[in-house]
Design a protein around this motif. Structure first.
Motif, short mmCIF file in Angstrom:
data_model
loop_
_atom_site.label_atom_id
_atom_site.label_comp_id
_atom_site.label_asym_id
_atom_site.label_seq_id
_atom_site.Cartn_x
_atom_site.Cartn_y
_atom_site.Cartn_z
N MET A 1 0.82 -1.21 0.00
CA MET A 1 0.00 0.00 0.00
C MET A 1 0.86 1.26 0.00
O MET A 1 0.54 2.24 -0.68
CB MET A 1 -0.94 0.00 1.22
N GLN A 2 1.96 1.24 0.75
CA GLN A 2 2.86 2.40 0.75
C GLN A 2 3.44 2.61 -0.65
O GLN A 2 3.52 3.74 -1.14
CB GLN A 2 3.99 2.18 1.76
N LEU B 1 2.10 1.76 -3.50
CA LEU B 1 1.06 2.23 -4.42
C LEU B 1 0.83 3.73 -4.27
O LEU B 1 0.60 4.43 -5.25
CB LEU B 1 -0.25 1.47 -4.18
N ARG B 2 0.90 4.23 -3.04
CA ARG B 2 0.74 5.68 -2.83
C ARG B 2 1.88 6.46 -3.48
O ARG B 2 1.66 7.49 -4.13
CB ARG B 2 0.66 5.99 -1.33
#
Length: 291
Positions: free
Chosen positions: A255-256, A258-259
């Motif tokens: 998730m990190q 993807l940001r």
């Protein structure tokens, strides 16, 4: 992966240890911060016949893209749609680990990642490529030639594919003949060639994981790829939607990544659009001067 193994064999234990130690101190051998890209340059062919060709350099990585088209019969299950296909060519001049002839494992994987981001996300409007339903459609082919492997071939090849598609022009077609079913392909001198309809630009952003996956860097170099524990490529479109994710090994924080990828993809997309606009402007000026 065969290419990564070849890189590992060419590096000494001290070289690998130095890279790993520097990363632990939040440093990279080339002086970049963990989430900095190398310098990206995009060039295009200057002649009319070179529409759809691009040359991309990302640091030491060098890729050329070419787009061609031909009229073919459509697939039976999609009679009103054209097609888009991606092909990769690895030259031994780009990297000694590449073999001429049959594509290796890495060449196949690269083609699949680019294909998944472009074709499966339906970035190109394939319905607009239909000339005569059930009989003739345009088949668009993207050839990606790896000229120099400096690491992170996926992102460089993806930019080359997008830049080539944005500048490609296909011939204009009309229907004629006695029954109105004869396809007439007009040369560029008679009718202006048409650009492809592209709904969005899916940009690939690649991360490399080191150690236990808690060390993450973007745009890995060839030497960094040799010692990484895993890799992830996220492909995002103009709206920030994830079109595809390819992850091989590592325990990185998805998730990190993807940001961060969303921000970097926006920056890369802006550079592509700026390069294409400058190319189109230069092309229009040359056309005015010629007339």
């Amino acid at each position: 992966m065969e290419q990564r193994l070849a890189n590992t064999w060419r590096m000494s234990v001290n070289e690998k240890k130095f890279i790993e130690t520097a990363l632990l101190a939040d440093l990279r051998v080339d002086g970049r911060r963990p989430f900095d890209y190398r310098r990206l340059t995009i060039k295009f062919g200057r002649q009319v016949l070179e529409d759809g060709s691009s040359e991309v350099q990302l640091g030491q990585t060098h890729v050329m893209g070419f787009v061609t088209s031909q009229l073919v019969q459509p697939y039976r299950d999609r009679p009103n749609e054209g097609s888009l296909s991606i092909y990769t060519e690895f030259s031994p001049m780009a990297d000694p680990s590449f073999e001429a002839g049959r594509p290796g494992e890495f060449a196949v994987e690269l083609g699949r990642i680019i294909d998944r981001g472009l074709r499966e996300s339906r970035a190109v409007d394939t319905e607009s490529l239909c000339v005569l339903a059930g009989k003739l459609v345009w088949s668009i082919r993207v050839d990606l030639h790896i000229l120099d492997n400096g690491g992170n071939l996926v992102d460089a090849a993806n930019v080359a594919a997008l830049a080539s598609l944005l500048t490609f022009r296909r011939p204009e077609c009309t229907l004629g003949g006695e029954n109105g079913q004869e396809v007439i392909v007009h040369p560029p001198e008679v009718k202006e060639p048409l650009p492809l309809i592209i709904h969005h630009l899916p940009v690939a952003v690649t991360f490399a994981f080191f150690g236990d996956g808690n060390i993450v860097v973007i745009d890995p170099t060839q030497n960094e790829e040799a010692v990484m524990g895993g890799r992830m490529t996220a492909t995002l479109n103009t709206n920030g939607d994830v079109c595809a994710v390819q992850k091989a090994g590592g325990e990185g924080v998805i998730m990190q990544c993807l940001r961060i990828a969303s921000v970097k993809a926006t920056d890369i997309r802006s550079k592509i659009n700026s390069a294409v606009e400058a190319h189109n402007m230069e092309k229009a000026l040359r056309k005015i001067k010629r007339h």
